[in-house]
Design an enzyme around this catalytic site. Structure first.
Site, PDB file in Angstrom:
ATOM      1  N   THR A  31     -31.563  -3.369 -14.902  1.00 15.39           N
ATOM      2  CA  THR A  31     -32.643  -3.553 -14.118  1.00 15.39           C
ATOM      3  C   THR A  31     -33.534  -2.376 -13.972  1.00 15.39           C
ATOM      4  OG1 THR A  31     -31.523  -5.220 -12.658  1.00 15.39           O
ATOM      5  CG2 THR A  31     -33.482  -4.098 -11.664  1.00 15.39           C
ATOM      6  N   ASP A  84     -28.752  -0.081 -19.542  1.00 13.54           N
ATOM      7  CA  ASP A  84     -29.368  -0.122 -18.250  1.00 13.54           C
ATOM      8  C   ASP A  84     -29.972   1.402 -18.217  1.00 13.54           C
ATOM      9  OD1 ASP A  84     -30.231  -0.381 -15.586  1.00 13.54           O
ATOM     10  OD2 ASP A  84     -28.411  -1.047 -14.717  1.00 13.54           O
ATOM     11  N   ASP A  87     -30.905   6.382 -12.242  1.00 11.54           N
ATOM     12  CA  ASP A  87     -31.727   7.214 -11.371  1.00 11.54           C
ATOM     13  C   ASP A  87     -31.517   8.870 -11.594  1.00 11.54           C
ATOM     14  OD1 ASP A  87     -33.244   5.182  -9.774  1.00 11.54           O
ATOM     15  OD2 ASP A  87     -31.233   4.780  -9.346  1.00 11.54           O
ATOM     16  N   GLY A 100     -33.377   0.718  -7.822  1.00 17.41           N
ATOM     17  CA  GLY A 100     -34.003  -0.714  -7.655  1.00 17.41           C
ATOM     18  C   GLY A 100     -33.294  -1.675  -6.950  1.00 17.41           C
ATOM     19  N   GLU A 106     -25.351  -4.588 -11.159  1.00 19.97           N
ATOM     20  CA  GLU A 106     -25.293  -3.308 -12.128  1.00 19.97           C
ATOM     21  C   GLU A 106     -23.721  -3.157 -12.469  1.00 19.97           C
ATOM     22  OE1 GLU A 106     -29.754  -1.788 -11.928  1.00 19.97           O
ATOM     23  OE2 GLU A 106     -28.252  -0.690 -10.929  1.00 19.97           O
ATOM     24  N   LYS A 124     -34.353  12.434 -15.393  1.00 21.88           N
ATOM     25  CA  LYS A 124     -33.255  11.853 -15.099  1.00 21.88           C
ATOM     26  C   LYS A 124     -31.681  12.871 -15.279  1.00 21.88           C
ATOM     27  CE  LYS A 124     -35.511   8.022 -13.785  1.00 21.88           C
ATOM     28  NZ  LYS A 124     -35.188   6.961 -14.371  1.00 21.88           N
TER      29      LYS A 124
HETATM   30  C1  5RP Z   1     -31.928  -0.244 -10.664  1.00 25.40           C
HETATM   31  C2  5RP Z   1     -31.475   1.139 -11.158  1.00 25.40           C
HETATM   32  C3  5RP Z   1     -32.156   1.478 -12.391  1.00 25.40           C
HETATM   33  O1  5RP Z   1     -31.540   1.572 -13.538  1.00 25.40           O
HETATM   34  C4  5RP Z   1     -32.784   2.918 -11.928  1.00 25.40           C
HETATM   35  O2  5RP Z   1     -33.467   2.804 -10.489  1.00 25.40           O
HETATM   36  C5  5RP Z   1     -33.756   3.445 -12.734  1.00 25.40           C
HETATM   37  O3  5RP Z   1     -34.736   2.666 -12.716  1.00 25.40           O
HETATM   38  P1  5RP Z   1     -36.197   3.011 -13.647  1.00 25.40           P
HETATM   39  O4  5RP Z   1     -35.779   2.633 -14.993  1.00 25.40           O
HETATM   40  O5  5RP Z   1     -37.183   1.986 -13.154  1.00 25.40           O
HETATM   41  O6  5RP Z   1     -36.524   4.631 -13.457  1.00 25.40           O
HETATM   42  O7  5RP Z   1     -30.387   1.579 -11.002  1.00 25.40           O
HETATM   43  O8  5RP Z   1     -31.248  -0.714  -9.627  1.00 25.40           O
END
Ligand code: 5RP
Length: 226
Positions: A31, A84, A87, A100, A106, A124
């Site tokens: 996500t 996936d 953060d 998210g 997840e 990241k």
């Molecule tokens: C959602 C997550 C996402 O993988 C994380 O927040 C990274 O999101 P983005 O790709 O929008 O930076 O853990 O719960």
């Protein structure tokens, strides 16, 4: 060469992840904005895969809109790969996830998969987890107690809001975001916080760590293996 934006880097790693998708199989899909790029790229392979197991309603909607079949995780055995974002990710493949609010699903899909391929832009990558506010999904009745427990550890925790009200996850629960922690021992931290009454899922992914990270950098996609 023109400088690549963060969005460009997300597109690059989303496309690069296609090579980990096994034709004929079902792929685990995470996500977030980086995964959205992967889902868009996956549409080009939709006739080569059986479908996907998704970690959120948002990803499910996007997959279905592109004509990709979405399976319930209970109807599928082991997945070969889960793709996936994160953060934060450190040099061991340990991650903070849940920005998210999809961390519980997840973790479930990651646990069902033999390999976790993390796709992320280089912002990241960290030495020690903890700069990004750590998401923790909690049963609402336990929120204040969990906040106090993090305070006792030296952190600052607050309930995540959406339009002024507590954000409600896909599982009907709330999220607490914790700042001020340096998570030097992700495995120990995940083990311990997971036992607290009322904690559904802590956003440290140490047991379900990444085996591969496709990192979008100014000079292209770097592949890190752990
Ligand atoms: C959602 C997550 C996402 O993988 C994380 O927040 C990274 O999101 P983005 O790709 O929008 O930076 O853990 O719960």
């Amino acid at each position: 060469m023109a400088t690549l934006s963060q969005d460009d880097l997300k597109t690059l790693v989303g496309q690069a992840a296609l090579k980990y998708v096994v034709p004929g199989e079902i792929v685990g899909v995470g996500t977030g904005s980086t995964v959205n790029k992967f889902i868009d790229a996956l549409a080009s392979m939709k006739h080569q895969i059986k479908g996907a197991v998704s970690s959120s309603y948002a990803s499910t909607d996007r997959l279905k809109a592109l004509g990709i079949t979405v399976f319930d995780s209970n109807d599928v055995d082991e997945l070969s790969v889960y793709i996936d974002g994160a953060d934060e990710i450190d040099g061991h493949g340990f991650m903070i996830k849940g920005g998210g609010a999809a961390l519980t699903r997840e973790k479930i899909v990651a646990a069902q998969s033999r390999q976790f391929v993390c796709i992320a832009d280089e912002s990241k990558l960290v030495k020690t987890l903890g700069k990004y506010p750590l998401p923790v999904e909690v049963i609402p009745m336990a929120t204040q107690r969990v906040i106090r427990q993090f305070r006792a550890m030296g952190g600052t925790a607050q309930l995540r809001l959406s339009d002024g009200n507590p954000l409600v996850t896909d599982n009907g629960q709330h999220i607490v975001d914790v700042t001020g922690l340096q998570i030097a021992d992700p495995l120990g931290f995940e083990t311990s916080v997971s036992q607290w009454p009322g904690v559904v899922t802590v956003g440290v992914f140490a047991y379900q760590k990444a085996q591969v990270c496709l990192l979008g950098t100014a000079s292209g996609v770097k592949t890190l293996t752990f």
